[in-house]
Design a protein around this motif. Structure first.
Motif, short mmCIF file in Angstrom:
data_model
loop_
_atom_site.label_atom_id
_atom_site.label_comp_id
_atom_site.label_asym_id
_atom_site.label_seq_id
_atom_site.Cartn_x
_atom_site.Cartn_y
_atom_site.Cartn_z
N PRO A 30 -29.94 -3.62 1.95
CA PRO A 30 -28.93 -3.18 2.85
C PRO A 30 -29.39 -1.45 3.65
O PRO A 30 -29.87 -0.81 2.70
N ALA A 31 -29.20 -1.64 4.82
CA ALA A 31 -29.55 -0.46 5.36
C ALA A 31 -28.38 0.58 5.54
O ALA A 31 -28.15 1.70 6.10
N LEU A 32 -27.20 0.19 4.89
CA LEU A 32 -26.03 0.76 4.83
C LEU A 32 -25.42 1.13 3.22
O LEU A 32 -25.86 -0.09 2.58
N LYS A 33 -24.71 1.72 3.16
CA LYS A 33 -23.60 1.82 1.65
C LYS A 33 -22.64 0.83 1.82
O LYS A 33 -22.26 0.33 2.90
N TYR A 81 -27.27 3.56 19.86
CA TYR A 81 -28.76 3.21 19.81
C TYR A 81 -29.17 1.67 19.22
O TYR A 81 -29.98 1.46 18.65
N SER A 82 -27.99 0.78 19.36
CA SER A 82 -27.98 -0.29 18.84
C SER A 82 -29.17 -1.30 19.32
O SER A 82 -29.17 -1.58 20.54
N GLY A 124 -28.95 7.31 1.95
CA GLY A 124 -27.91 8.07 2.41
C GLY A 124 -26.81 7.22 3.26
O GLY A 124 -25.60 7.78 3.77
N GLY A 125 -27.36 6.24 3.92
CA GLY A 125 -26.37 5.35 4.83
C GLY A 125 -27.06 4.89 6.07
O GLY A 125 -28.11 5.09 6.45
N TYR A 126 -26.36 4.39 6.86
CA TYR A 126 -26.77 3.50 8.37
C TYR A 126 -27.13 4.75 9.00
O TYR A 126 -26.47 5.71 9.49
N GLY A 127 -28.38 4.52 9.81
CA GLY A 127 -28.88 5.54 10.50
C GLY A 127 -29.25 6.93 9.86
O GLY A 127 -29.95 7.58 10.50
N LYS A 128 -29.28 7.00 8.34
CA LYS A 128 -29.73 8.32 7.95
C LYS A 128 -31.18 7.99 7.45
O LYS A 128 -31.50 7.35 6.99
N VAL A 129 -31.76 9.09 7.59
CA VAL A 129 -33.27 9.12 7.38
C VAL A 129 -33.44 10.61 6.52
O VAL A 129 -32.76 11.41 6.83
N ASN A 130 -34.55 10.67 5.90
CA ASN A 130 -35.08 11.87 5.30
C ASN A 130 -36.57 12.11 5.58
O ASN A 130 -37.27 11.12 6.01
N GLU A 131 -37.19 13.14 5.36
CA GLU A 131 -38.41 13.47 5.52
C GLU A 131 -39.54 12.37 4.68
O GLU A 131 -40.55 11.96 5.18
N GLU A 132 -39.03 12.04 3.47
CA GLU A 132 -39.73 11.31 2.77
C GLU A 132 -40.01 9.93 3.43
O GLU A 132 -41.10 9.26 3.39
N MET A 177 -34.48 7.88 17.81
CA MET A 177 -34.37 8.59 16.70
C MET A 177 -35.37 10.05 16.83
O MET A 177 -35.01 11.04 16.12
N ASN A 178 -36.56 9.58 17.25
CA ASN A 178 -37.35 10.82 17.38
C ASN A 178 -36.75 12.02 18.49
O ASN A 178 -37.20 13.16 18.05
N GLU A 179 -35.95 11.62 19.31
CA GLU A 179 -35.30 12.58 20.20
C GLU A 179 -34.61 13.59 19.11
O GLU A 179 -34.06 14.69 19.15
N LYS A 180 -33.72 12.81 18.24
CA LYS A 180 -32.93 13.47 17.55
C LYS A 180 -33.49 14.41 16.46
O LYS A 180 -33.17 15.23 16.07
#
Ligand SMILES: *Cc1c(COP(=O)(O)O)cnc(C)c1O
Length: 282
Positions: free
Chosen positions: A172-175, A41-42, A201-209, A266-269
């Motif tokens: 940073p978008a990652l840990k 997805y880069s 939570g780390g690179y590429g991780k998202v949550n509902e908030e 991301m929306n597909e996932k």
């Protein structure tokens, strides 16, 4: 907000900045092929494919994940890169980890010929030079410059071109705490700081908030954010403001680095998981 996302509707603005002097160098070296590395997805893969095509290079993408080979038309990033003429080589995660080793690169040269190698994420000294052009004299009135971080190339350019009275804050978008050292390789000044509390939570991780925040931000400003980088950075800046991190009266410039091509994937996932998706229509 500095709208680097408006440089191109699909390709990240900062990736163009990072490629600018690398493309000139590749031409100088009379190379006809650009080869680089990335995830499925880069933003960087999309940018190299597009910019390479524009400048008459053949492009090769070494993509992490062998299992993707059969479904490459399904992923929006890879189908865009393919439509720009990029040729893919899908490699296992184990093989991908060896990508900076000389023997791996020699194997690639044996297979693909004499290419110009652009590192993963595009960060090298020429990329930092390109990112030094993001800030201009018109931005001198700001006290804080805020940007998202992946490999650290973009913020290094911002740090080098910021005025001494300005402070650059990186999100940073990652840990991980390796970024300080990475940035010190390229950045010459000390007027910067990492804010590491907003990686979700780390690179590429998202949550509902985060997604709900991005949707709210979009509906109130009409500015679309991406879920990997700018969404987290803008969330962080607004949270710091709410918590009185900045002295009153501070002028804060956020850099919108782009990344919007990643929204569709991301929306597909998210749809597959049946959770909140990113709104792209006003
Ligand atoms: C790649 C990228 C970044 C991070 O840039 P680095 O130079 O790797 O730190 C930030 N925002 C977006 C949208 C990107 O695509």
């Amino acid at each position: 907000m500095k709208r680097e996302d408006l440089i191109h509707p699909f390709v990240s603005g900062n990736k163009f900045r990072k490629l600018k002097y690398n493309l000139l160098e590749a031409k100088e070296q009379k190379k006809e092929i650009l080869l680089t590395f990335g995830g499925a997805y880069s933003n960087h893969i999309a940018a190299v494919a597009f910019a390479g095509q524009q400048h008459g290079f053949k492009t090769i993408g070494i993509i992490r994940g062998e299992e993707l080979g059969s479904q490459q038309d399904l992923n929006p990033t890879l189908s865009f890169a393919k439509s720009c003429g990029m040729q893919f080589e899908f490699v296992s995660r184990e093989a991908y980890r060896l990508k900076s080793e000389e023997s791996f690169i020699q194997d690639l040269r044996d297979t693909f010929g004499d290419f110009y190698l652009v590192p993963e994420g595009g960060t090298n000294a020429l990329a930092v030079k390109g990112c030094q052009e993001i800030l201009t004299e018109q931005d001198a009135g700001f006290d804080f410059i805020c940007c998202a971080i992946g490999t650290g190339g973009t913020i290094s350019g911002l740090i080098n071109s910021a005025y001494p009275h300005q402070k650059v804050l990186g999100f940073p978008a990652l840990k991980g705490d390796f970024l300080n050292d990475e940035i010190r390789i390229f950045a010459q000044n000390e007027n910067w700081k990492l804010i590491s509390d907003y990686h979700f939570g780390g690179y590429g991780k998202v949550n509902e908030e985060l997604i709900a925040f991005m949707n709210h931000f979009f509906s109130t400003t009409q500015i679309l954010l991406d879920p990997i980088y700018t969404g987290k950075m803008v969330y962080g800046v607004l949270d710091l403001i709410a918590n009185n991190y900045f002295p009153s009266g501070s002028k804060i410039l956020m850099i919108h680095t782009g990344g919007l091509q990643g929204i569709q994937g991301m929306n597909e996932k998210l749809s597959r998981k049946n959770v909140l998706t990113i709104n792209v229509n006003v």
